[in-house]
Design a protein around this motif. Structure first.
Motif, PDB file in Angstrom:
ATOM      1  N   GLU A 158       0.832  -1.206   0.000  1.00 45.27           N
ATOM      2  CA  GLU A 158       0.000   0.000   0.000  1.00 45.27           C
ATOM      3  C   GLU A 158       0.868   1.258   0.000  1.00 45.27           C
ATOM      4  O   GLU A 158       0.524   2.257  -0.628  1.00 45.27           O
ATOM      5  CB  GLU A 158      -0.936   0.015   1.213  1.00 45.27           C
ATOM      6  CG  GLU A 158      -1.960  -1.115   1.233  1.00 45.27           C
ATOM      7  CD  GLU A 158      -1.397  -2.434   1.781  1.00 45.27           C
ATOM      8  OE1 GLU A 158      -0.183  -2.495   2.074  1.00 45.27           O
ATOM      9  OE2 GLU A 158      -2.171  -3.389   1.891  1.00 45.27           O
ATOM     10  N   SER A 159       1.993   1.207   0.709  1.00 43.20           N
ATOM     11  CA  SER A 159       2.884   2.362   0.783  1.00 43.20           C
ATOM     12  C   SER A 159       3.753   2.475  -0.467  1.00 43.20           C
ATOM     13  O   SER A 159       3.926   3.561  -1.027  1.00 43.20           O
ATOM     14  CB  SER A 159       3.773   2.254   2.031  1.00 43.20           C
ATOM     15  OG  SER A 159       4.687   3.329   2.089  1.00 43.20           O
ATOM     16  N   PHE A 215       3.351   1.275  -3.649  1.00 44.17           N
ATOM     17  CA  PHE A 215       2.696   1.575  -4.922  1.00 44.17           C
ATOM     18  C   PHE A 215       1.982   2.921  -4.931  1.00 44.17           C
ATOM     19  O   PHE A 215       1.764   3.493  -5.996  1.00 44.17           O
ATOM     20  CB  PHE A 215       1.745   0.440  -5.313  1.00 44.17           C
ATOM     21  CG  PHE A 215       2.480  -0.829  -5.666  1.00 44.17           C
ATOM     22  CD1 PHE A 215       3.288  -0.892  -6.790  1.00 44.17           C
ATOM     23  CD2 PHE A 215       2.392  -1.943  -4.853  1.00 44.17           C
ATOM     24  CE1 PHE A 215       3.988  -2.047  -7.112  1.00 44.17           C
ATOM     25  CE2 PHE A 215       3.089  -3.110  -5.157  1.00 44.17           C
ATOM     26  CZ  PHE A 215       3.888  -3.164  -6.300  1.00 44.17           C
ATOM     27  N   THR A 216       1.610   3.423  -3.774  1.00 42.19           N
ATOM     28  CA  THR A 216       0.956   4.736  -3.718  1.00 42.19           C
ATOM     29  C   THR A 216       1.908   5.838  -3.264  1.00 42.19           C
ATOM     30  O   THR A 216       1.578   7.014  -3.361  1.00 42.19           O
ATOM     31  CB  THR A 216      -0.242   4.720  -2.744  1.00 42.19           C
ATOM     32  OG1 THR A 216       0.238   4.497  -1.405  1.00 42.19           O
ATOM     33  CG2 THR A 216      -1.238   3.628  -3.123  1.00 42.19           C
ATOM     34  N   GLN A 217       3.091   5.434  -2.727  1.00 44.89           N
ATOM     35  CA  GLN A 217       4.060   6.368  -2.155  1.00 44.89           C
ATOM     36  C   GLN A 217       3.438   7.219  -1.054  1.00 44.89           C
ATOM     37  O   GLN A 217       3.710   8.406  -0.915  1.00 44.89           O
ATOM     38  CB  GLN A 217       4.702   7.230  -3.247  1.00 44.89           C
ATOM     39  CG  GLN A 217       5.689   6.462  -4.133  1.00 44.89           C
ATOM     40  CD  GLN A 217       6.879   5.924  -3.342  1.00 44.89           C
ATOM     41  OE1 GLN A 217       7.825   6.651  -3.054  1.00 44.89           O
ATOM     42  NE2 GLN A 217       6.848   4.632  -2.973  1.00 44.89           N
ATOM     43  N   GLN A 218       2.601   6.550  -0.251  1.00 47.04           N
ATOM     44  CA  GLN A 218       2.013   7.156   0.938  1.00 47.04           C
ATOM     45  C   GLN A 218       2.688   6.575   2.182  1.00 47.04           C
ATOM     46  O   GLN A 218       3.378   5.556   2.115  1.00 47.04           O
ATOM     47  CB  GLN A 218       0.505   6.864   0.985  1.00 47.04           C
ATOM     48  CG  GLN A 218      -0.264   7.392  -0.209  1.00 47.04           C
ATOM     49  CD  GLN A 218      -0.292   8.908  -0.281  1.00 47.04           C
ATOM     50  OE1 GLN A 218      -0.512   9.576   0.732  1.00 47.04           O
ATOM     51  NE2 GLN A 218      -0.061   9.449  -1.466  1.00 47.04           N
ATOM     52  N   TYR A 270      11.656   2.948  -5.933  1.00 49.20           N
ATOM     53  CA  TYR A 270      10.379   3.213  -6.602  1.00 49.20           C
ATOM     54  C   TYR A 270      10.617   3.877  -7.956  1.00 49.20           C
ATOM     55  O   TYR A 270       9.969   3.529  -8.949  1.00 49.20           O
ATOM     56  CB  TYR A 270       9.504   4.107  -5.716  1.00 49.20           C
ATOM     57  CG  TYR A 270       8.185   4.450  -6.355  1.00 49.20           C
ATOM     58  CD1 TYR A 270       7.142   3.517  -6.354  1.00 49.20           C
ATOM     59  CD2 TYR A 270       7.980   5.685  -6.964  1.00 49.20           C
ATOM     60  CE1 TYR A 270       5.921   3.816  -6.956  1.00 49.20           C
ATOM     61  CE2 TYR A 270       6.757   5.988  -7.559  1.00 49.20           C
ATOM     62  CZ  TYR A 270       5.738   5.050  -7.546  1.00 49.20           C
ATOM     63  OH  TYR A 270       4.541   5.347  -8.144  1.00 49.20           O
ATOM     64  N   ARG A 328       9.503   2.332 -11.604  1.00 52.14           N
ATOM     65  CA  ARG A 328       8.657   3.023 -12.574  1.00 52.14           C
ATOM     66  C   ARG A 328       9.377   3.173 -13.922  1.00 52.14           C
ATOM     67  O   ARG A 328       8.779   3.028 -14.984  1.00 52.14           O
ATOM     68  CB  ARG A 328       8.254   4.399 -12.036  1.00 52.14           C
ATOM     69  CG  ARG A 328       7.184   4.343 -10.973  1.00 52.14           C
ATOM     70  CD  ARG A 328       5.886   3.828 -11.544  1.00 52.14           C
ATOM     71  NE  ARG A 328       4.845   3.738 -10.531  1.00 52.14           N
ATOM     72  CZ  ARG A 328       3.780   2.972 -10.632  1.00 52.14           C
ATOM     73  NH1 ARG A 328       3.611   2.213 -11.689  1.00 52.14           N
ATOM     74  NH2 ARG A 328       2.876   2.939  -9.683  1.00 52.14           N
TER      75      ARG A 328
END
Length: 198
Positions: free
Chosen positions: A85-86, A88-91, A110, A114
């Motif tokens: 969750e962190s 792939f969303t960079q949250q 990351y 990409r």
């Protein structure tokens, strides 16, 4: 779906002739790294900026429920480790990811991930396959929790070839299987260990 572990599948694929031109670039982006036991790779509130392909060792992810930590994932050789969750969303992450053994990994940032996806359709397709495999594994775990009793979950887990039973502390496996260390210990007494092959 191919039953090979993600790292083995990835390395096998990039060693094929159609990946020859990409292999050097790929290996420049993927960094080998030995990470010592007990290292926190991602903490709660941090962004998971790196994905890890495990060559040897064990990585655990967990979240906090009050003062208790609950294991959400245990991965070892050949598997991918990240807080999905962190990453792939960079949250910010709601989980901690740590090494349970000295662990040899190939790490990909990351940004490099990409870049690889955008530059080469074959890499993008392979990554999709690996994510599909992870989704299938997640669905299997949901089925495990929905239909099996605690005793059946314990027996099922420790009988699997990828089980980390006796390799990581029992209380990590107990919380991963949705039970307490005491119940896990009690369930072990009812399991026919002669049938468990590793």
């Amino acid at each position: 779906m191919d039953s090979k572990k993600p790292l083995h599948q990835l390395l096998e694929t990039i060693n094929t002739p159609k990946f020859e031109s990409l292999k050097k670039h790929f290996m420049q982006l993927v960094k080998p790294n030995l990470i010592r036991k007990g290292r926190v790779l991602v903490d709660i509130g941090q962004v998971n900026s790196t994905i890890y392909l495990i060559e040897t060792g064990v990585i655990r992810s967990y979240y906090l429920k009050g003062s208790e930590d609950i294991t959400s994932r245990l991965v070892a050789e050949g598997e991918i480790a990240c807080v999905a969750e962190s990453f792939f969303t960079q949250q910010e992450s709601e989980e901690v990811m740590e090494t349970l053994e000295d662990t040899m990994v190939y790490s990909i940032t990351y940004e490099a991930y990409r870049q690889l996806c955008q530059e080469n359709i074959l890499i993008a397709q392979l990554i999709i396959q690996l994510l599909e495999q992870r989704l299938v594994n997640f669905s299997e775990r949901v089925r495990l929790f929905k239909y099996l009793s605690v005793e059946q979950r314990v027996e099922y887990y420790i009988s699997q070839p990828g089980s980390l039973f006796r390799r990581v502390p029992d209380h990590y496996i107990a919380t991963y299987l949705g039970t307490t260390p005491a119940t896990f210990s009690r369930c072990l007494k009812t399991v026919n260990m002669d049938k468990i092959q590793h």
